[in-house]
Design an enzyme around this catalytic site. Structure first.
Site, PDB file in Angstrom:
ATOM      1  N   TYR A 104       0.788  -1.348  -0.124  1.00  0.00           N
ATOM      2  CA  TYR A 104      -0.071   0.386  -0.577  1.00  0.00           C
ATOM      3  C   TYR A 104       1.237   0.769  -0.113  1.00  0.00           C
ATOM      4  O   TYR A 104       1.858   1.602   0.758  1.00  0.00           O
ATOM      5  CB  TYR A 104      -0.961  -0.027   1.275  1.00  0.00           C
ATOM      6  CG  TYR A 104      -2.284  -0.573   1.083  1.00  0.00           C
ATOM      7  CD1 TYR A 104      -2.307  -1.884  -0.200  1.00  0.00           C
ATOM      8  CD2 TYR A 104      -2.863  -1.527   2.009  1.00  0.00           C
ATOM      9  CE1 TYR A 104      -3.309  -2.857  -0.036  1.00  0.00           C
ATOM     10  CE2 TYR A 104      -3.725  -2.285   1.970  1.00  0.00           C
ATOM     11  CZ  TYR A 104      -4.199  -3.032   1.179  1.00  0.00           C
ATOM     12  OH  TYR A 104      -5.317  -3.697   1.369  1.00  0.00           O
ATOM     13  N   SER A 161      -5.996 -14.409   1.033  1.00  0.00           N
ATOM     14  CA  SER A 161      -6.477 -12.872   0.659  1.00  0.00           C
ATOM     15  C   SER A 161      -6.835 -13.186  -0.619  1.00  0.00           C
ATOM     16  O   SER A 161      -6.347 -13.612  -1.472  1.00  0.00           O
ATOM     17  CB  SER A 161      -6.649 -11.909   0.599  1.00  0.00           C
ATOM     18  OG  SER A 161      -6.797 -10.691  -0.264  1.00  0.00           O
ATOM     19  N   ASN A 162      -8.555 -13.677  -1.723  1.00  0.00           N
ATOM     20  CA  ASN A 162      -8.862 -13.597  -2.903  1.00  0.00           C
ATOM     21  C   ASN A 162      -8.149 -15.187  -3.191  1.00  0.00           C
ATOM     22  O   ASN A 162      -8.526 -15.169  -4.318  1.00  0.00           O
ATOM     23  CB  ASN A 162      -7.702 -11.980  -3.564  1.00  0.00           C
ATOM     24  CG  ASN A 162      -7.911 -10.908  -3.640  1.00  0.00           C
ATOM     25  OD1 ASN A 162      -9.134 -10.490  -3.385  1.00  0.00           O
ATOM     26  ND2 ASN A 162      -6.927 -10.522  -2.851  1.00  0.00           N
ATOM     27  N   TRP A 183     -13.101  -6.762   0.642  1.00  0.00           N
ATOM     28  CA  TRP A 183     -12.910  -5.600   0.682  1.00  0.00           C
ATOM     29  C   TRP A 183     -13.609  -4.589  -0.631  1.00  0.00           C
ATOM     30  O   TRP A 183     -14.656  -5.555  -1.086  1.00  0.00           O
ATOM     31  CB  TRP A 183     -11.841  -5.733  -0.114  1.00  0.00           C
ATOM     32  CG  TRP A 183     -11.081  -6.865  -1.237  1.00  0.00           C
ATOM     33  CD1 TRP A 183     -10.962  -7.962  -1.222  1.00  0.00           C
ATOM     34  CD2 TRP A 183     -11.099  -6.687  -2.791  1.00  0.00           C
ATOM     35  NE1 TRP A 183     -11.230  -8.250  -2.459  1.00  0.00           N
ATOM     36  CE2 TRP A 183     -11.378  -7.173  -3.231  1.00  0.00           C
ATOM     37  CE3 TRP A 183     -11.639  -5.021  -3.274  1.00  0.00           C
ATOM     38  CZ2 TRP A 183     -10.907  -7.213  -4.639  1.00  0.00           C
ATOM     39  CZ3 TRP A 183     -11.987  -5.216  -4.344  1.00  0.00           C
ATOM     40  CH2 TRP A 183     -11.104  -6.400  -5.379  1.00  0.00           C
ATOM     41  N   LEU A 222     -18.709  -1.582  -0.763  1.00  0.00           N
ATOM     42  CA  LEU A 222     -20.273  -0.562  -1.448  1.00  0.00           C
ATOM     43  C   LEU A 222     -19.943  -1.007  -2.471  1.00  0.00           C
ATOM     44  O   LEU A 222     -20.587  -0.778  -4.066  1.00  0.00           O
ATOM     45  CB  LEU A 222     -20.038   0.859  -0.845  1.00  0.00           C
ATOM     46  CG  LEU A 222     -20.007   1.091   0.619  1.00  0.00           C
ATOM     47  CD1 LEU A 222     -19.339   2.570   0.421  1.00  0.00           C
ATOM     48  CD2 LEU A 222     -20.666   0.510   1.087  1.00  0.00           C
ATOM     49  N   GLY A 223     -18.727  -1.849  -3.235  1.00  0.00           N
ATOM     50  CA  GLY A 223     -18.619  -2.513  -4.527  1.00  0.00           C
ATOM     51  C   GLY A 223     -19.149  -0.829  -4.897  1.00  0.00           C
ATOM     52  O   GLY A 223     -17.803   0.014  -4.992  1.00  0.00           O
ATOM     53  N   PHE A 249     -21.586   3.700  -5.748  1.00  0.00           N
ATOM     54  CA  PHE A 249     -21.971   4.949  -5.940  1.00  0.00           C
ATOM     55  C   PHE A 249     -20.442   4.907  -7.005  1.00  0.00           C
ATOM     56  O   PHE A 249     -19.944   6.447  -7.175  1.00  0.00           O
ATOM     57  CB  PHE A 249     -21.717   5.860  -4.446  1.00  0.00           C
ATOM     58  CG  PHE A 249     -22.215   4.978  -3.429  1.00  0.00           C
ATOM     59  CD1 PHE A 249     -23.780   5.652  -3.637  1.00  0.00           C
ATOM     60  CD2 PHE A 249     -22.213   4.274  -2.324  1.00  0.00           C
ATOM     61  CE1 PHE A 249     -25.169   4.694  -2.760  1.00  0.00           C
ATOM     62  CE2 PHE A 249     -22.510   4.047  -1.244  1.00  0.00           C
ATOM     63  CZ  PHE A 249     -23.951   4.529  -1.926  1.00  0.00           C
TER      64      PHE A 249
END
Length: 288
Positions: free
Chosen positions: A48, A151-152, A200, A203-204, A207
């Site tokens: 990150y 993860s994933n 993760w 909210l997809g 928005f």
């Protein structure tokens, strides 16, 4: 016994130079705001901020004088970006030596002695379960990590690793607009093997994109906001939390008002028909 994480996790991916460019002082303030609102778990990855955000967060945490026992830290490893340490191509490295080095580097950056959860960031075709288990065993024995996860990862990729070492978490994409994990067997597998999902981008794209799917959802959410007297984002998180796999959303907002509203999702008892209405509007057809 899994580490006790908060019901909603603060995602730090966008805190640093990748997006919000928060200063150390601003990060320190945000950490306090999260804790005041019962969000005590912070999700990191070594990459990150092009390998800078962990260290910046670590400085902020150090200056905050908050007790380490009051928070939980998650980090991910395994991705080597192009250009990082002169890498000519982006790739994954899950050798025992690299996993151990990555964790020790994250500990230095985060100014902590241990991670509550270590996750492998993305599956690699070349990963060897024995190598991964070797690293995880050593890190646990030395007290540098408490829990381990992925993860994933698909169910079969997870099982490959689980045959050699305990997996407690899998962080996957899951939201009202991206709900494959509850249909492709991923959540079923996790429930069978006591693996807790994290979500993760919870909210997809509701928005972020103006397409037929998101327009349908937003039209429904107007009605649900009026019904429940809560924000649309809170309702979308409640939709995730209602799934029996006990998904933990990773929320990346740095907006203080939204952070203060996040935990309301844990108290909202979304009616079953409204849960299915959200799914139906996402699909664009009736529930099969």
């Amino acid at each position: 016994m899994k580490t006790q994480l908060s019901s909603i996790i603060a995602g730090t991916m966008n805190w640093g130079i990748w997006d919000k460019k928060l200063s150390v002082h601003e990060m320190e303030h945000l950490i306090h705001i999260c804790i005041e609102n019962k969000i005590t778990t912070f999700d990191h990855a070594d990459i990150y901020g092009d390998y800078t955000t962990e260290a910046q967060f670590g400085k902020a945490f150090g200056e905050s004088k908050i007790s380490r026992e009051k928070i939980q830290l998650i980090s991910k490893c395994g991705i080597k970006s192009k250009g990082y340490k002169n890498n000519p191509v982006k790739h994954y490295d899950y050798s025992a030596a690299y996993i151990i080095w990555s964790v020790e580097n994250s500990l230095r950056n985060l100014q902590t002695d241990y991670l509550d959860v270590l996750l492998l960031h993305r599956p690699s075709p070349l990963m060897q379960a024995d190598e991964i288990a070797k690293a995880v065993t050593k890190l646990k024995q030395e007290g540098k990590i408490i829990d381990f996860g992925v993860s994933n990862f698909t169910a079969s990729q997870t099982e490959l690793i689980r045959q050699k070492t305990t997996i407690s978490y899998n962080q996957v994409q899951f939201s009202a607009t991206h709900h494959e994990a509850m249909l492709d067997g991923s959540f079923d597998y996790m429930q069978l093997h006591n693996i807790r999902p994290m979500s993760w981008n919870p909210l997809g794209t509701v928005f972020r994109e103006d397409i037929e799917q998101t327009r349908r959802l937003k039209n429904l959410l107007v009605q649900l906001v009026d019904k429940y007297h809560l924000g649309a984002d809170t309702i979308l998180l409640a939709w995730i939390l209602k799934h029996p796999a006990k998904v933990i959303p990773v929320a990346g907002t740095v907006n203080i008002a939204r952070i203060q509203a996040l935990m309301k999702a844990t108290e909202l008892q979304l009616e079953q028909q409204d849960w299915f209405a959200i799914w139906a509007e996402s699909m664009g057809n009736k529930v099969p």
